[in-house]
Each structure stands twice: as structure tokens, then as C-alpha cells.
Scaffold this motif. Structure first.
Motif, PDB file in Angstrom:
ATOM      1  N   ARG A   1       0.389  40.555  31.027  1.00 12.71           N
ATOM      2  CA  ARG A   1       1.062  41.094  32.208  1.00 12.71           C
ATOM      3  C   ARG A   1       0.676  40.316  33.464  1.00 12.71           C
ATOM      4  O   ARG A   1       1.519  40.010  34.314  1.00 12.71           O
ATOM      5  CB  ARG A   1       0.710  42.577  32.380  1.00 12.71           C
ATOM      6  CG  ARG A   1       1.245  43.201  33.661  1.00 12.71           C
ATOM      7  CD  ARG A   1       2.766  43.162  33.714  1.00 12.71           C
ATOM      8  NE  ARG A   1       3.353  44.283  33.005  1.00 12.71           N
ATOM      9  CZ  ARG A   1       4.656  44.479  32.858  1.00 12.71           C
ATOM     10  NH1 ARG A   1       5.509  43.599  33.349  1.00 12.71           N
ATOM     11  NH2 ARG A   1       5.120  45.526  32.197  1.00 12.71           N
TER      12      ARG A   1
ATOM     13  N   ALA B   1       9.281  44.063  37.014  1.00 16.11           N
ATOM     14  CA  ALA B   1       8.339  44.477  35.970  1.00 16.11           C
ATOM     15  C   ALA B   1       8.360  45.983  35.711  1.00 16.11           C
ATOM     16  O   ALA B   1       7.660  46.460  34.818  1.00 16.11           O
ATOM     17  CB  ALA B   1       6.923  44.061  36.357  1.00 16.11           C
TER      18      ALA B   1
ATOM     19  N   GLN C   1       2.490  37.091  33.652  1.00 13.18           N
ATOM     20  CA  GLN C   1       3.865  37.308  34.085  1.00 13.18           C
ATOM     21  C   GLN C   1       3.929  37.491  35.597  1.00 13.18           C
ATOM     22  O   GLN C   1       4.790  36.908  36.280  1.00 13.18           O
ATOM     23  CB  GLN C   1       4.425  38.544  33.370  1.00 13.18           C
ATOM     24  CG  GLN C   1       5.930  38.688  33.450  1.00 13.18           C
ATOM     25  CD  GLN C   1       6.419  39.828  32.583  1.00 13.18           C
ATOM     26  OE1 GLN C   1       5.814  40.907  32.558  1.00 13.18           O
ATOM     27  NE2 GLN C   1       7.503  39.607  31.864  1.00 13.18           N
ATOM     28  N   VAL C   2       3.020  38.297  36.123  1.00  8.76           N
ATOM     29  CA  VAL C   2       2.968  38.510  37.577  1.00  8.76           C
ATOM     30  C   VAL C   2       2.666  37.191  38.286  1.00  8.76           C
ATOM     31  O   VAL C   2       3.264  36.874  39.320  1.00  8.76           O
ATOM     32  CB  VAL C   2       1.909  39.583  37.936  1.00  8.76           C
ATOM     33  CG1 VAL C   2       1.682  39.628  39.451  1.00  8.76           C
ATOM     34  CG2 VAL C   2       2.344  40.951  37.427  1.00  8.76           C
TER      35      VAL C   2
END
Length: 237
Positions: A185, A206, A188-189
């Protein structure tokens, strides 16, 4: 009774003596410069012409195009040559995205810079090698040969990860460690941050609260030892 279509399927390729041959391999070359892609293709074709190896070369000019090609041909692509400076990537974001979606892919990073911390970050993310574009393209072909892709009867090898030799210090090793500590995660951020998106935009993409996104960004800044998004983007480009 079996149909004619099912019974006419050709047998798997064999070498002399009835030994099963290795299935044809494919290489995906990802670079937004036509000349580099053509150069790699020409060298591979020249090397395989005399050996009889069957190597298909796929080409992509962006990370999105490369991921789409890999999705369609993942069974045959045995090596990805990935440029870091693509129109839709920043720093190691393209590699991070590739590793997230295809963790088993063998990727060799091509870079216009020999930056040591960038190389360590690439290897920390799982790249098999980091090859500067300033090097002779024959070095790229040499790595492909070491992978066992240029000889039809060679077993597939696993060359050790290559990183440019340069003085390393605490900052470089800390940055490499940061890449390893990121959760999927957070990766991705981080990619969205490198794309210039604000916390509110990231939260919508998200499906997270802005507070959660802010916490992720703060953790990422802490891991990379920077104080602002601007410093983070500058250090990873």
C-alpha cells in the motif's frame, strides 16, 4: 470420439534424440527511445542467428504499455529490460509497480545515470541487475546470455544482481533499506506522490480517508529520511 482439431495439436518441440527442447523465450524491452529498443533487438537477433535460439522481442515505450504486454504474454516473457526514465514513471515507481503486479518477473533496470543509491534501491526492490545506458549495449546482451536465453539447449541461469561499483555510505544503504520496508500500500501511495497527486486525490483513488493517506505519506518521508514531498520527489528522480 475426439474431434480432428484436438487430435491435430502439434507435439512439443524436441531436440535431436527425442529430448524435449526448452520452450521459446521472449524478452520485453521497455524504453521510450526507439533507437535503444532497435539496438537491443538488432543485437539479440544477431546473437541468436547463429545459435538457432528462438527469441521473440516485445517492445514498449511506457510502463502502462509494458504492463499490458506482460499481462498478455507472461507465460513466454522470461526477461524484462526496464528503463527508469519513462513518460509515466518517476524514479523507481515503474519498477515498484511492476514488482507489485508481477513479483515473479525477472527485471533488469536500464538507467541513464549510474547513481549508486538508485541502483541499490532497484536491487532492493528485486531487480536482477542495474545497467547504466552509458555502458555498451553488448553488456545488456551479455546479461541476457548469462540468463541462458541465447542458447536453445542451455539451462536457465540466475546471474547475481549487478550494481555499479561506487563508494557507498549510510545514506545510500538507508535508502535501499527504505524500499524494502515499504508495504504494498505504501508503494502505491509513493507512486501517486511521485506522480504529483495531493492527499485528497490519493484518498479518492485508494478509497482511504485523508488522515490514513497522510499517515502513509509521513511514514514514507520518515523511511527515506526527508522532510517534505518535494525533497522525496527530488531524491528519487
Amino acid at each position: 470420439m475426439p474431434s480432428l482439431e484436438s487430435s491435430s495439436k502439434p507435439p512439443p518441440p524436441t531436440l535431436e534424440g527425442g529430448i524435449l527442447a526448452h520452450p521459446p523465450g521472449a524478452i520485453l524491452v521497455v524504453d521510450d527511445h526507439d533507437l535503444l529498443r532497435l539496438g537491443v533487438r538488432a543485437l539479440i537477433e544477431a546473437q541468436t542467428a547463429s545459435s538457432g535460439a528462438s527469441i521473440e522481442v516485445f517492445e514498449a515505450a511506457s510502463a502502462a504499455e509494458a504492463l499490458a504486454l506482460y499481462d498478455r504474454h507472461r507465460e513466454s516473457i522470461r526477461l524484462v529490460l526496464l528503463d527508469l526514465a519513462l513518460p509515466d514513471t518517476h524514479g523507481l515507481s515503474g519498477l515498484a509497480e511492476f514488482r507489485l503486479r508481477h513479483p515473479s518477473a525477472r527485471i533488469v533496470v536500464l538507467s541513464g545515470t549510474g547513481n549508486t543509491s538508485l541502483a541499490q534501491g532497484a536491487v532492493a526492490l528485486g531487480a536482477s541487475a542495474f545497467l547504466p545506458k552509458s555502458a555498451d549495449l553488448k553488456e545488456v546482451v551479455g546479461f541476457i546470455r548469462a540468463c541462458g536465453l541465447l542458447e536453445p539447449d542451455a539451462s536457465e541461469a540466475s546471474p547475481s544482481a549487478a550494481v555499479p561499483k561506487a563508494p557507498g555510505g549510510y545514506a545510500e544503504s538507508a535508502r535501499a533499506s527504505a524500499w524494502q520496508e515499504l508495504t504494498p500500500r505504501q508503494m502505491q501511495v509513493l507512486q501517486w506522490v511521485l506522480d504529483g497527486k495531493a492527499n485528497k486525490e490519493i484518498a479518492q483513488l485508494a478509497n482511504l480517508s485523508e488522515g490514513t493517506v497522510k499517515n502513509h505519506v509521513s511514514t514514507i518521508l520518515l523511511l527515506f529520511g526527508v522532510r517534505s514531498r518535494a525533497q522525496l520527489i527530488s531524491s528519487l528522480r
